[in-house]
Design an enzyme around this catalytic site. Structure first.
Site, mmCIF file in Angstrom:
data_model
loop_
_atom_site.group_PDB
_atom_site.id
_atom_site.type_symbol
_atom_site.label_atom_id
_atom_site.label_comp_id
_atom_site.label_asym_id
_atom_site.label_seq_id
_atom_site.Cartn_x
_atom_site.Cartn_y
_atom_site.Cartn_z
ATOM 1 N N THR A 86 -6.150 -14.798 -3.718
ATOM 2 C CA THR A 86 -5.359 -14.928 -2.513
ATOM 3 C C THR A 86 -6.145 -15.849 -1.561
ATOM 4 O O THR A 86 -7.261 -16.275 -1.878
ATOM 5 C CB THR A 86 -5.037 -13.548 -1.898
ATOM 6 O OG1 THR A 86 -4.045 -13.719 -0.889
ATOM 7 C CG2 THR A 86 -6.274 -12.858 -1.317
ATOM 8 N N HIS A 97 0.851 -1.195 0.000
ATOM 9 C CA HIS A 97 0.000 0.000 0.000
ATOM 10 C C HIS A 97 0.885 1.243 0.000
ATOM 11 O O HIS A 97 1.691 1.437 0.910
ATOM 12 C CB HIS A 97 -0.928 0.005 1.218
ATOM 13 C CG HIS A 97 -1.904 -1.135 1.209
ATOM 14 N ND1 HIS A 97 -2.787 -1.371 2.227
ATOM 15 C CD2 HIS A 97 -2.136 -2.099 0.296
ATOM 16 C CE1 HIS A 97 -3.522 -2.429 1.935
ATOM 17 N NE2 HIS A 97 -3.141 -2.899 0.775
ATOM 18 N N THR A 120 2.767 -13.992 -4.336
ATOM 19 C CA THR A 120 3.831 -13.065 -3.961
ATOM 20 C C THR A 120 4.985 -13.820 -3.275
ATOM 21 O O THR A 120 5.994 -13.208 -2.943
ATOM 22 C CB THR A 120 3.305 -12.000 -2.992
ATOM 23 O OG1 THR A 120 2.792 -12.655 -1.832
ATOM 24 C CG2 THR A 120 2.210 -11.161 -3.643
ATOM 25 N N ARG A 152 -6.013 -26.461 11.254
ATOM 26 C CA ARG A 152 -5.820 -26.476 12.721
ATOM 27 C C ARG A 152 -4.418 -26.912 13.150
ATOM 28 O O ARG A 152 -4.246 -27.522 14.193
ATOM 29 C CB ARG A 152 -6.915 -27.324 13.389
ATOM 30 C CG ARG A 152 -8.277 -26.691 13.204
ATOM 31 C CD ARG A 152 -9.394 -27.634 13.444
ATOM 32 N NE ARG A 152 -9.397 -28.693 12.454
ATOM 33 C CZ ARG A 152 -10.393 -29.536 12.246
ATOM 34 N NH1 ARG A 152 -11.471 -29.451 12.975
ATOM 35 N NH2 ARG A 152 -10.322 -30.452 11.340
ATOM 36 N N ASP A 154 -6.573 10.847 -13.358
ATOM 37 C CA ASP A 154 -5.559 11.643 -14.076
ATOM 38 C C ASP A 154 -4.777 10.818 -15.099
ATOM 39 O O ASP A 154 -4.311 11.348 -16.105
ATOM 40 C CB ASP A 154 -4.584 12.275 -13.067
ATOM 41 C CG ASP A 154 -3.965 11.241 -12.138
ATOM 42 O OD1 ASP A 154 -4.722 10.565 -11.417
ATOM 43 O OD2 ASP A 154 -2.731 11.084 -12.143
ATOM 44 N N GLN A 165 -5.509 -6.536 -0.804
ATOM 45 C CA GLN A 165 -5.927 -7.169 -2.062
ATOM 46 C C GLN A 165 -7.234 -6.547 -2.595
ATOM 47 O O GLN A 165 -7.420 -5.362 -2.449
ATOM 48 C CB GLN A 165 -6.055 -8.692 -1.897
ATOM 49 C CG GLN A 165 -4.735 -9.382 -1.631
ATOM 50 C CD GLN A 165 -4.237 -9.234 -0.202
ATOM 51 O OE1 GLN A 165 -4.957 -9.510 0.735
ATOM 52 N NE2 GLN A 165 -3.011 -8.800 -0.025
HETATM 53 P P1 GDP Z 1 -3.094 -0.283 -2.889
HETATM 54 O O1 GDP Z 1 -2.407 -1.604 -2.836
HETATM 55 O O2 GDP Z 1 -4.549 -0.394 -3.198
HETATM 56 O O3 GDP Z 1 -2.833 0.584 -1.688
HETATM 57 O O4 GDP Z 1 -2.448 0.491 -4.148
HETATM 58 P P2 GDP Z 1 -0.881 0.567 -4.528
HETATM 59 O O5 GDP Z 1 -0.203 1.497 -3.589
HETATM 60 O O6 GDP Z 1 -0.324 -0.792 -4.689
HETATM 61 O O7 GDP Z 1 -0.966 1.175 -5.983
HETATM 62 C C1 GDP Z 1 -1.617 2.385 -6.228
HETATM 63 C C2 GDP Z 1 -0.597 3.364 -6.851
HETATM 64 O O8 GDP Z 1 -1.291 4.466 -7.385
HETATM 65 C C3 GDP Z 1 0.362 3.964 -5.838
HETATM 66 O O9 GDP Z 1 1.585 4.197 -6.500
HETATM 67 C C4 GDP Z 1 -0.294 5.275 -5.429
HETATM 68 O O10 GDP Z 1 0.639 6.256 -4.993
HETATM 69 C C5 GDP Z 1 -0.912 5.680 -6.732
HETATM 70 N N1 GDP Z 1 -2.153 6.478 -6.644
HETATM 71 C C6 GDP Z 1 -3.186 6.354 -5.763
HETATM 72 N N2 GDP Z 1 -4.192 7.194 -6.112
HETATM 73 C C7 GDP Z 1 -3.784 7.843 -7.224
HETATM 74 C C8 GDP Z 1 -4.391 8.810 -8.094
HETATM 75 O O11 GDP Z 1 -5.535 9.229 -7.902
HETATM 76 N N3 GDP Z 1 -3.653 9.221 -9.175
HETATM 77 C C9 GDP Z 1 -2.394 8.758 -9.431
HETATM 78 N N4 GDP Z 1 -1.748 9.207 -10.518
HETATM 79 N N5 GDP Z 1 -1.794 7.840 -8.652
HETATM 80 C C10 GDP Z 1 -2.495 7.383 -7.567
HETATM 81 P P1 IMO Z 2 -2.671 -4.963 -2.395
HETATM 82 O O1 IMO Z 2 -3.187 -4.984 -0.988
HETATM 83 C C1 IMO Z 2 -2.375 -7.142 -6.191
HETATM 84 C C2 IMO Z 2 -2.096 -11.525 -5.910
HETATM 85 C C3 IMO Z 2 -0.796 -12.191 -6.329
HETATM 86 C C4 IMO Z 2 -1.328 -13.515 -6.855
HETATM 87 C C5 IMO Z 2 -2.477 -13.825 -5.907
HETATM 88 C C6 IMO Z 2 -2.126 -14.783 -4.776
HETATM 89 O O2 IMO Z 2 -1.418 -4.193 -2.594
HETATM 90 O O3 IMO Z 2 -3.771 -4.597 -3.342
HETATM 91 P P2 IMO Z 2 -0.705 -14.507 -2.548
HETATM 92 O O4 IMO Z 2 0.743 -14.174 -2.330
HETATM 93 O O5 IMO Z 2 -1.658 -13.586 -1.880
HETATM 94 O O6 IMO Z 2 -1.009 -15.946 -2.239
HETATM 95 O O7 IMO Z 2 -0.912 -14.372 -4.147
HETATM 96 O O8 IMO Z 2 -2.880 -12.574 -5.350
HETATM 97 N N1 IMO Z 2 -1.962 -10.472 -4.875
HETATM 98 C C7 IMO Z 2 -2.084 -9.155 -5.124
HETATM 99 N N2 IMO Z 2 -2.277 -8.489 -6.291
HETATM 100 N N3 IMO Z 2 -2.314 -6.465 -5.018
HETATM 101 C C8 IMO Z 2 -2.165 -7.120 -3.840
HETATM 102 O O9 IMO Z 2 -2.244 -6.516 -2.650
HETATM 103 C C9 IMO Z 2 -1.995 -8.525 -3.866
HETATM 104 N N4 IMO Z 2 -1.792 -9.464 -2.909
HETATM 105 C C10 IMO Z 2 -1.786 -10.647 -3.537
HETATM 106 O O10 IMO Z 2 -0.139 -11.453 -7.332
HETATM 107 O O11 IMO Z 2 -1.880 -13.328 -8.138
HETATM 108 MG MG MG Z 3 -0.812 -2.604 -3.706
#
Ligand code: GDP
Ligand code: IMO
Ligand code: MG
Length: 428
Positions: free
Chosen positions: A238, A41, A128, A142, A332, A223
């Site tokens: 997952t 995140h 992952t 269990r 954007d 996820q």
């Molecule tokens: P998450 O796993 O749902 O928290 O999302 P990630 O952090 O993995 O991926 C989202 C990416 O998009 C990150 O690099 C954020 O900084 C970026 N991001 C989030 N909201 C926005 C947005 O509104 N515009 C742009 N350009 N980037 C964003």
């Molecule tokens: P956030 O919270 C995107 C995907 C993996 C794989 C599947 C199973 O950042 O959105 P795992 O290691 O969980 O057993 O993998 O789930 N996956 C994600 N894809 N964002 C994630 O988390 C993910 N967490 C697991 O790529 O396909």
């Molecule tokens: Mg993410």
């Protein structure tokens, strides 16, 4: 507004970290309820960028108590290194609460995760590799190890031995790997015990009391809906429940306490790992979304698969989560396209299908039916209100809202905290 859930409406990486952080300043507790350090995140505060894996995004808001609930799987080495990484950057992490019932990811879980993927070959999930699936498997079987077991050496030893008895047979006989020695695992786990102890708490009791006192509690999903083990694109999922119901089981809070469920929805679609993805692009548009959107995994560094917005998925997320509203992110990124295709339905075996098919075989050969929406070329990253957006961007948002079945309460126009258009307050 005592308790609300914030979760991914697609295949993860929708921008949950940014959305949670945005609300973090106004809520009392932010709770992770499932998943583990498979999550990545991103939170951008001013010129500082943070990548959180296991810790709730609320950890960056000083007034907020971050909680790791019982439904999360915790790698103690990752927990401690994430905490010390934040401490080095001046973030106070002392308020963290960790459920004593959360299950521990141990080195044998990560080994089994990687070996299983290798064994599956072309049928692999593309996990992952963080040990998530094997840890949840042990929980359901269990034979899991919980945080509380760290504080009773004899119980811990018995449990690790019991878990490894079976696993070592598989590792040695099936995968031709060396057996893992229980004593070494126990020794390693015990090195974490005292460091983790200050955070361990009865989080269910604390959270229920907080809600009863009128405190604001935000449940942050990892996820996304389509990665849910029950409601996602099984087996390419997952091993936990990111959907709204998971917040109840993963934190020990009843559904009657939750009054709002916000779906984080990217203005296009991405996916990491294997599995079906009807709107996936293999052309220059897909490459452009990946480049402009910075679509590279925060956890594994893999390129994300990219495609157009899929309204069938969004409608499904509204249904299985009981979404009250959406936070639309990354609008954007779509600036500059003359026309933007949006998938409104699928064609499956020559028939038009409006809802996500329950049959995975059908979903695997679903072809997107696109509607073309007019694009815009103006920079929207400085927009503060809905009316600041170009007319075509407004129409794109309105069209997505109509197709997706829930109102859009906020729009992301950049990664930073302030690059957000708030339409309806999330906390009223
Ligand atoms: P998450 O796993 O749902 O928290 O999302 P990630 O952090 O993995 O991926 C989202 C990416 O998009 C990150 O690099 C954020 O900084 C970026 N991001 C989030 N909201 C926005 C947005 O509104 N515009 C742009 N350009 N980037 C964003
Ligand atoms: P956030 O919270 C995107 C995907 C993996 C794989 C599947 C199973 O950042 O959105 P795992 O290691 O969980 O057993 O993998 O789930 N996956 C994600 N894809 N964002 C994630 O988390 C993910 N967490 C697991 O790529 O396909
Ligand atoms: Mg993410």
């Amino acid at each position: 507004m005592p308790a609300l859930v914030l979760l991914g409406a697609q295949w993860g990486d929708e921008g949950k970290g940014k959305a949670t952080d945005l609300l973090g300043g106004s809520v009392d507790y932010v709770v992770r309820y499932q998943g583990g350090n498979n999550a990545g995140h991103t939170v951008v505060v001013g010129d500082q960028k943070y990548a959180l894996h296991l810790l709730p995004s609320g950890i960056l808001s000083p007034g907020c108590t971050p909680v790791i609930g019982n439904g999360v799987v915790v790698d103690p080495a990752v927990l401690l290194s994430e905490l010390s990484g934040l401490n080095e950057r001046g973030v106070d992490t002392s308020k963290l609460l960790l459920s004593g019932n959360a299950h521990l990811i141990t080195p044998y879980h990560t080994t089994v995760d990687k070996v299983t993927e290798r064994f599956l070959g072309s049928r692999k999930i593309g996990t992952t590799g963080r040990g998530i699936g094997p840890t949840y498997a042990d929980k359901i079987n269990r034979v899991g190890i919980r945080v509380q077991d760290l504080y009773d050496e004899s119980i811990l030893t018995q449990k690790v031995e019991a878990a490894l008895d079976f696993k070592n047979q598989i590792l040695a006989k099936l995968y031709n790997r060396r057996a893992i020695e229980a004593g070494a695992i126990v020794e390693e786990l015990l090195t974490y015990a005292e460091q983790i102890k200050p955070y361990v708490a009865d989080t269910t009791l604390i959270l229920n009391n907080a809600i009863d006192e009128g405190k604001v509690v935000l449940f942050e999903g990892g996820q996304g809906t389509l990665l849910d083990v029950d409601h996602g694109t099984y087996p390419f999922v997952t091993s936990s429940n990111p959907t709204a119901g998971g917040a109840c089981t993963g934190a020990g809070v009843g559904p009657t306490k939750i009054s709002r469920v916000i779906g984080i929805l990217k203005a296009y679609t991405t996916r990491v790992g294997a599995g079906p993805f009807p709107t996936e692009l293999f052309d220059k548009d897909g490459e452009a979304l990946r480049t402009i959107g910075g679509e590279r995994g925060v956890t594994t560094g893999r390129d994300r698969r990219c495609g157009w917005f899929d309204a069938v998925i969004a409608r499904y997320a509204t249904r299985v989560n009981g979404l009250t509203d959406f936070f639309l992110t990354k609008l954007d990124v779509l600036t500059g396209w003359e026309q933007i295709p949006v998938c409104v339905a699928y064609e499956i075996d020559g028939k038009r299908v409006e809802e996500l098919p329950y049959s995975q075989s059908d979903f695997h050969h679903a072809k997107p039916i696109y509607e073309m929406l007019p694009g815009w070329s103006e920079d929207i990253t400085k927009a503060k209100t809905f009316s600041d957006l170009p007319k075509n961007a407004q129409a794109y948002v309105k069209a997505l809202e109509e197709m997706s079945g829930a109102p859009i309460s906020a729009i992301g126009v950049g990664p930073g905290r302030t690059e957000t258009i708030e339409i309806n307050s999330f906390l009223s």
